[in-house]
Each structure stands twice: as structure tokens, then as C-alpha cells.
Design an enzyme around this catalytic site. Structure first.
Site, PDB file in Angstrom:
ATOM      1  N   CYS A 193       1.851  -7.240  -7.338  1.00 55.58           N
ATOM      2  CA  CYS A 193       0.859  -8.151  -6.737  1.00 55.58           C
ATOM      3  C   CYS A 193       1.348  -9.575  -6.502  1.00 55.58           C
ATOM      4  O   CYS A 193       1.354 -10.033  -5.364  1.00 55.58           O
ATOM      5  CB  CYS A 193      -0.406  -8.159  -7.583  1.00 55.58           C
ATOM      6  SG  CYS A 193      -1.278  -6.595  -7.467  1.00 55.58           S
TER       7      CYS A 193
ATOM      8  N   GLU B 289      -2.640  -4.504 -14.527  1.00 55.91           N
ATOM      9  CA  GLU B 289      -1.952  -3.309 -15.003  1.00 55.91           C
ATOM     10  C   GLU B 289      -1.659  -3.502 -16.484  1.00 55.91           C
ATOM     11  O   GLU B 289      -1.322  -4.592 -16.924  1.00 55.91           O
ATOM     12  CB  GLU B 289      -0.656  -3.087 -14.220  1.00 55.91           C
ATOM     13  CG  GLU B 289      -0.931  -2.508 -12.853  1.00 55.91           C
ATOM     14  CD  GLU B 289       0.317  -2.300 -12.019  1.00 55.91           C
ATOM     15  OE1 GLU B 289       1.396  -2.113 -12.587  1.00 55.91           O
ATOM     16  OE2 GLU B 289       0.203  -2.342 -10.784  1.00 55.91           O
TER      17      GLU B 289
HETATM   18  N1  LIG Z   1      -1.729  -2.788  -8.874  1.00 55.16           N
HETATM   19  C1  LIG Z   1      -2.494  -3.785  -9.287  1.00 55.16           C
HETATM   20  O1  LIG Z   1      -2.396  -4.247 -10.424  1.00 55.16           O
HETATM   21  C2  LIG Z   1      -3.519  -4.387  -8.372  1.00 55.16           C
HETATM   22  C3  LIG Z   1      -4.495  -5.225  -8.885  1.00 55.16           C
HETATM   23  C4  LIG Z   1      -5.450  -5.765  -8.029  1.00 55.16           C
HETATM   24  C5  LIG Z   1      -5.403  -5.476  -6.670  1.00 55.16           C
HETATM   25  N2  LIG Z   1      -4.420  -4.674  -6.188  1.00 55.16           N
HETATM   26  C6  LIG Z   1      -4.425  -4.359  -4.752  1.00 55.16           C
HETATM   27  O2  LIG Z   1      -4.969  -3.046  -4.590  1.00 55.16           O
HETATM   28  C7  LIG Z   1      -4.325  -2.363  -3.506  1.00 55.16           C
HETATM   29  C8  LIG Z   1      -3.720  -1.054  -3.998  1.00 55.16           C
HETATM   30  O3  LIG Z   1      -2.741  -1.363  -4.957  1.00 55.16           O
HETATM   31  P1  LIG Z   1      -2.063  -0.214  -5.842  1.00 55.16           P
HETATM   32  O4  LIG Z   1      -1.134  -0.876  -6.765  1.00 55.16           O
HETATM   33  O5  LIG Z   1      -3.111   0.685  -6.376  1.00 55.16           O
HETATM   34  O6  LIG Z   1      -1.260   0.568  -4.683  1.00 55.16           O
HETATM   35  P2  LIG Z   1      -0.427   1.917  -4.773  1.00 55.16           P
HETATM   36  O7  LIG Z   1       0.701   1.763  -3.845  1.00 55.16           O
HETATM   37  O8  LIG Z   1      -0.187   2.261  -6.208  1.00 55.16           O
HETATM   38  O9  LIG Z   1      -1.442   3.025  -4.202  1.00 55.16           O
HETATM   39  C9  LIG Z   1      -1.867   3.079  -2.876  1.00 55.16           C
HETATM   40  C10 LIG Z   1      -2.204   4.532  -2.545  1.00 55.16           C
HETATM   41  O10 LIG Z   1      -2.808   4.575  -1.262  1.00 55.16           O
HETATM   42  C11 LIG Z   1      -2.403   5.776  -0.645  1.00 55.16           C
HETATM   43  N3  LIG Z   1      -2.652   5.714   0.804  1.00 55.16           N
HETATM   44  C12 LIG Z   1      -2.067   4.859   1.703  1.00 55.16           C
HETATM   45  N4  LIG Z   1      -2.561   5.103   2.939  1.00 55.16           N
HETATM   46  C13 LIG Z   1      -3.466   6.103   2.816  1.00 55.16           C
HETATM   47  C14 LIG Z   1      -4.301   6.797   3.727  1.00 55.16           C
HETATM   48  N5  LIG Z   1      -4.319   6.515   5.038  1.00 55.16           N
HETATM   49  N6  LIG Z   1      -5.079   7.773   3.255  1.00 55.16           N
HETATM   50  C15 LIG Z   1      -5.099   8.093   1.945  1.00 55.16           C
HETATM   51  N7  LIG Z   1      -4.326   7.476   1.033  1.00 55.16           N
HETATM   52  C16 LIG Z   1      -3.523   6.497   1.463  1.00 55.16           C
HETATM   53  C17 LIG Z   1      -0.941   5.895  -1.018  1.00 55.16           C
HETATM   54  O11 LIG Z   1      -0.466   7.218  -0.884  1.00 55.16           O
HETATM   55  C18 LIG Z   1      -0.976   5.436  -2.493  1.00 55.16           C
HETATM   56  O12 LIG Z   1      -1.153   6.530  -3.366  1.00 55.16           O
HETATM   57  C19 LIG Z   1      -3.299  -3.366  -2.960  1.00 55.16           C
HETATM   58  O13 LIG Z   1      -3.904  -4.089  -1.928  1.00 55.16           O
HETATM   59  C20 LIG Z   1      -3.054  -4.293  -4.136  1.00 55.16           C
HETATM   60  O14 LIG Z   1      -2.635  -5.569  -3.735  1.00 55.16           O
HETATM   61  C21 LIG Z   1      -3.493  -4.105  -6.999  1.00 55.16           C
END
Ligand SMILES: NC(=O)c1ccc[n+]([C@@H]2O[C@H](COP(=O)([O-])OP(=O)(O)OC[C@H]3O[C@@H](n4cnc5c(N)ncnc54)[C@H](O)[C@@H]3O)[C@@H](O)[C@H]2O)c1
Length: 465
Positions: A267, A159
Site C-alpha cells: 500500500c 495486514e
Molecule cells: N493489502 C492491504 O493491506 C490493503 C489495505 C487497505 C486497502 N487496500 C487496497 O485494497 C485493494 C486490494 O488490495 P489487496 O492487497 O487485497 O489486493 P490483492 O492483489 O491481494 O487482491 C486483488 C484480487 O483481485 C482479483 N481480481 C482482479 N481483477 C479481477 C476481476 N476483474 N474479477 C475478479 N477478481 C479480480 C485478483 O485476482 C486478486 O486476487 C487495493 O486497492 C489496495 O490498495 C489494501
């Protein structure tokens, strides 16, 4: 050109979908959150991420990028369905796969032919197999038989530089066990690999564990430096000198060796917990990950302990006002999840202090968590935050805080304490500006606490009135 469906439009899903569309693919981003999708369709980007807004606009205008809450049409036309939903830590400390399972079912319900289903979310070893079994179960229940492959493709973007990281990845990890899926995934990532091939193809279990391994290694470095900073400070050593001393060793390298107020974000904290649970489930010692967490927890409180010590001769933190510069868990993001600022603010308020808060972009998210309370003042800028404060605490190292107007800040304060939670300044420069400078892992730099040096209000405390 590939047709791609991204499920989950959070930090990862939105950046991933946008970057794939930037390379000429057609991408439909699906989220269950109607308000988020409405906002995106209305041109409002729900997160702050440098470079993202312009890229979203460009690709939506070109009809390469779309947003919907509906699975059926988006999945039907997609070849690649990528799961980027949230994977939080559950109450038992394990990774909570509720969103993954629900979204997988929704994909399976909408499948109309061969698909590559990709787990982009961070998930424990075995999730690829779980996704496979859920899809098989749903297809069986539907009475249909479509070929499909499941691929693990963990995301390493950071991020604050997510678009850059995605467009120019250090590496792309693919856990894949079918040549057909490998070919499609190679095609998908080829535009990002033109300079050099950084695609690492491996088995799915290794791909799943690689993501946790990377985050845990980074958190380990942070906690090690924080632990060492306390030892350095107590023994009269300086953590910044030590950082240079060890970082210049090629085997160690200088990245991620900053002492500070602890790691936060969406994370590291959850991934370390999930990794610990994985180890526990498999009978492997958790001592190392336990220490990483324990050190980090203590470090988040350290700055407040330093403030309490500083103000002890003046009646403690009760009724003192502290300006907090930076609320997001790190610069260039509005993400407040597990931000050290939240612990610092909570502990200050618990000790009777008032806080004046400022962050360049995370104010709305912070307000949603902290609410409106009489002890909290939401400020317009750095100077506004410092006005009437007894101390300033730098908590997030936004670039705009690097060259502050220190004369104006000090002039607006009731006292002269500066608590640098990120070691952004030097004791020499800060004392030359007139501050008492307290940082992490190096000796505090104080003016003499004689009454000549104390502004009026502290003078009163110093005389015990
Ligand atoms: N944020 C980071 O910097 C980062 C970096 C690498 C990996 N990740 C991983 O990526 C994944 C997502 O992280 P994020 O920060 O983007 O999460 P987030 O919480 O910002 O977004 C997740 C989205 O998924 C949606 N969602 C959940 N269930 C759903 C469904 N059944 N149908 C449709 N939409 C649905 C939610 O409404 C939400 O908008 C996690 O596993 C995280 O560990 C995050």
C-alpha cells in the site's frame, strides 16, 4: 441480513467478505483466479492473516461464505457489490484502474435490478464517477435500465491485524450521495458499530482522498523518523530517546515513530506514487511526497551500508555470510510486496555476500520472488540461519525474534556482528551477549576490534592474509 458480492479475493476482499459473513450476512467472493478459488473451496487459505483461517472455515461450513469465479449468479442475488480488486501503480506513476474497470463491467453485465456498487479498493478521486459511467454505458448497451448507486468505502485494515481491524474499525468512511445507498451501508456496518458509532459519511471525493491522506501521513512519519535517525546518529543523539521526547507530546503521539529499514508493503509505496501523480495532474507541488519516497529509498539501503562499513577492515562484504531474520514487509503477514528485505538481499548479493534467510511464514512467497540461487540458503529457523554467518541482520520484527537464544546464535556464528534494522534490542544487552551491535539512529556498540575479540576467521582478515 444482506446478500453481498465481493469482487477480488485478496488481502482486503477475503478479510472483508469473511467479516461480513461472520456478522450473519450471505457473502459470495468472486475472483478471476481459478486456482485461488479452487484452493479456497478446498479449504486452503491463500494468505497468512491471524484469525482468518478459523473464521473462513466457520462461515463456509455455515454456508454464509462462498467462493466462485462466476459473476452472474453472485451479482444477481447481491444487493451490495463490493470492488476489492488490485489497484497497482502503472508505468506512468498513476493508479492503474484496469482491474477496477474490468470488474465494474462484469458487475454491470450481470446486474438484474437495484445494486449498491462499492469501491473498497484504494482509488483516486473521480473513480466513483468513472464506475458510475461504466455501469451506465454497459446497461445502455444491454438495453436495460436499473437503478444503482456507487459508494466509496476505502479500507483501512492493516495486514497482520486485518481481521481485528475490520471487526473493530477506528472508523468507517463512506462517500455517498444517495440516501437509499446510505441506509443500506449503515445497515451493513451497524453490527461493527454497536459500542459507538464510528461511521463517517462524507462526499465521495473526500472519501477517496481520505485513504491516500491517511497512508501518506503514516509514511511521512516513518520517513521523518528515518531522516532524523541519520541526523541523530551523526550528531551523537539517540533516536529512541527522541522518539520518547516527541511522542509524549499529545499533539504528536507515539505511534508510527519508529526508525528502521524503511516502509514497504502493497500500500504505502503505491499509494504515495498515486497521490503524487494526482497532485501533479492538478498542478499541485509534489515536493513533500517526493521527499517521503526519496528518504525511504535511501533507508532501505542503510543497513547494507552499515554492514559494508563494519566489514571494510575485513575485506568488505565479499564472501561474507549474512543471516537475515524476517523477510515479510512487516510481522504477522506473509506479504513480500515491496519488502525492504528484498532490497537488502539484492544489495548484499551484488557485493558478493551470501545470505541465509529465515521468516516464520513468508518463506514460500520470498522463494517465489528470489528463486533458488547458490548464494541463498533457505533456513529452518533462527539458529539455522545464524550458523556459519559473519553477521545477523534483523529485518522484520516478528515477536518470536524478541527473545532469541543469543548464546546459541553467537556460538554458531563465524563472527559477532548483529545489525538491528528495527531497534528491537539495546546496545547494552547485545554487547553483554558478546555481539557488536549496530542499529538505527544510535551509536554502534562495538567490542574492541583487537585480535583477542575476533573469532578465528576474522582474525585472518584482520591480519590481511
Ligand atoms: N493489502 C492491504 O493491506 C490493503 C489495505 C487497505 C486497502 N487496500 C487496497 O485494497 C485493494 C486490494 O488490495 P489487496 O492487497 O487485497 O489486493 P490483492 O492483489 O491481494 O487482491 C486483488 C484480487 O483481485 C482479483 N481480481 C482482479 N481483477 C479481477 C476481476 N476483474 N474479477 C475478479 N477478481 C479480480 C485478483 O485476482 C486478486 O486476487 C487495493 O486497492 C489496495 O490498495 C489494501
Amino acid at each position: 441480513m444482506l446478500d453481498i458480492a465481493i469482487i477480488g479475493v485478496g488481502y482486503v476482499g477475503l478479510v472483508t467478505g469473511t467479516c461480513f459473513s461472520e456478522m450473519g450476512n450471505h457473502v459470495t467472493c468472486i475472483d478471476k483466479n481459478q486456482a485461488k478459488i479452487d484452493a479456497l473451496n478446498g479449504g486452503t487459505i491463500p494468505i497468512y492473516e491471524p484469525g482468518l483461517e478459523e473464521m473462513v472455515r466457520r462461515n463456509t461450513k455455515a454456508h454464509r461464505l462462498e467462493f466462485t469465479t462466476q459473476f452472474t449468479e453472485a451479482i444477481a442475488k447481491a444487493t451490495v457489490c463490493m470492488l476489492a480488486v488490485d489497484t497497482p501503480v502503472g508505468p506512468d506513476g498513476a493508479c492503474d484502474l484496469t482491474s477496477m474497470k474490468a470488474a465494474t463491467r462484469q458487475i454491470a453485465e450481470a446486474m438484474n435490478g437495484y445494486k449498491v456498487i462499492v469501491t473498497k479498493s484504494t482509488v483516486p478521486v473521480g473513480t466513483t464517477n468513472l464506475v458510475r459511467s461504466i455501469i451506465t454505458e454497459v446497461l445502455d448497451a444491454r438495453g436495460v435500465d436499473f437503478d444503482f448507486d456507487v459508494v466509496s468505502n476505502p479500507e483501512f485494515l492493516k495486514e497482520g491485524s486485518a481481521v481485528y481491524d475490520f471487526m473493530k474499525p477506528d472508523r468507517v468512511v463512506l462517500g455517498v450521495d444517495s440516501e437509499r445507498a446510505a441506509k443500506i451501508m449503515r445497515e451493513l456496518y451497524r453490527p461493527f458499530m454497536l459500542g459507538s458509532d464510528r461511521l463517517l459519511v462524507m462526499d465521495t471525493a473526500s472519501a477517496e482522498l481520505t485513504k491516500y491522506a491517511a497512508n501518506c501521513m503514516l509514511a511521512l512519519r516513518v520517513s521523518y523518523m528515518n531522516w532524523l535517525s541519520n541526523l541523530a546518529e551523526t550528531t551523537g543523539a539517540n533516536i529512541l530517546q527522541i522518539r520518547k521526547g516527541i511522542g509524549s507530546d499529545k499533539r504528536i503521539g507515539s505511534a508510527f515513530l519508529w526508525a528502521g529499514v524503511g516502509y514497504g508493503g502493497s500500500c504505502f509505496p503505491k499509494d504515495i506514487k498515486a497521490l503524487r501523480q494526482m497532485a501533479k495532474d492538478h498542478g499541485i507541488s509534489t515536493a513533500l511526497v517526493d521527499s517521503i519516497e526519496e528518504i525511504n529509498k535511501a533507508q532501505k539501503s542503510l543497513l547494507v551500508t552499515k554492514m559494508a562499513t563494519y566489514f571494510e577492515p575485513f575485506g568488505g562484504l565479499k564472501d561474507k555470510t549474512i543471516a537475515i531474520l524476517g523477510l515479510a514487509f512487516k510481522p504477522d503477514t506473509d506479504d513480500m510486496r515491496e519488502a525492504p528485505s528484498l532490497v537488502i538481499i539484492d544489495e548484499l548479493l551484488a557485493q558478493g555476500a551470501h545470505v541465509r534467510l529465515f521468516d516464520p511464514v513468508a518463506m514460500d512467497n520470498a522463494r517465489a520472488i528470489l528463486g533458488n540461487r547458490s548464494e541463498i540458503t533457505w533456513c529452518q529457523n533462527e539458529l539455522d540461519a545464524a550458523t556459519g554467518a559473519h553477521g545477523i541482520a534483523l529485518v522484520t520484527e516478528w515477536k518470536q525474534f524478541r527473545l532469541l537464544d543469543f548464546t546459541a546464535l553467537l556460538g554458531s556464528m563465524k563472527s559477532k556482528a548483529f545489525f538491528d534494522g528495527r531497534n528491537q534490542y539495546t546496545p547494552k544487552e547485545m554487547t553483554s551477549h558478546g555481539f557488536d551491535y549496530i542499529s538505527i539512529g544510535q551509536a554502534p556498540a562495538m567490542h574492541l576490534l583487537s585480535k583477542d575479540f575476533l573469532p578465528h576467521e576474522m582474525d585472518v582478515y584482520a591480519h590481511g592474509e
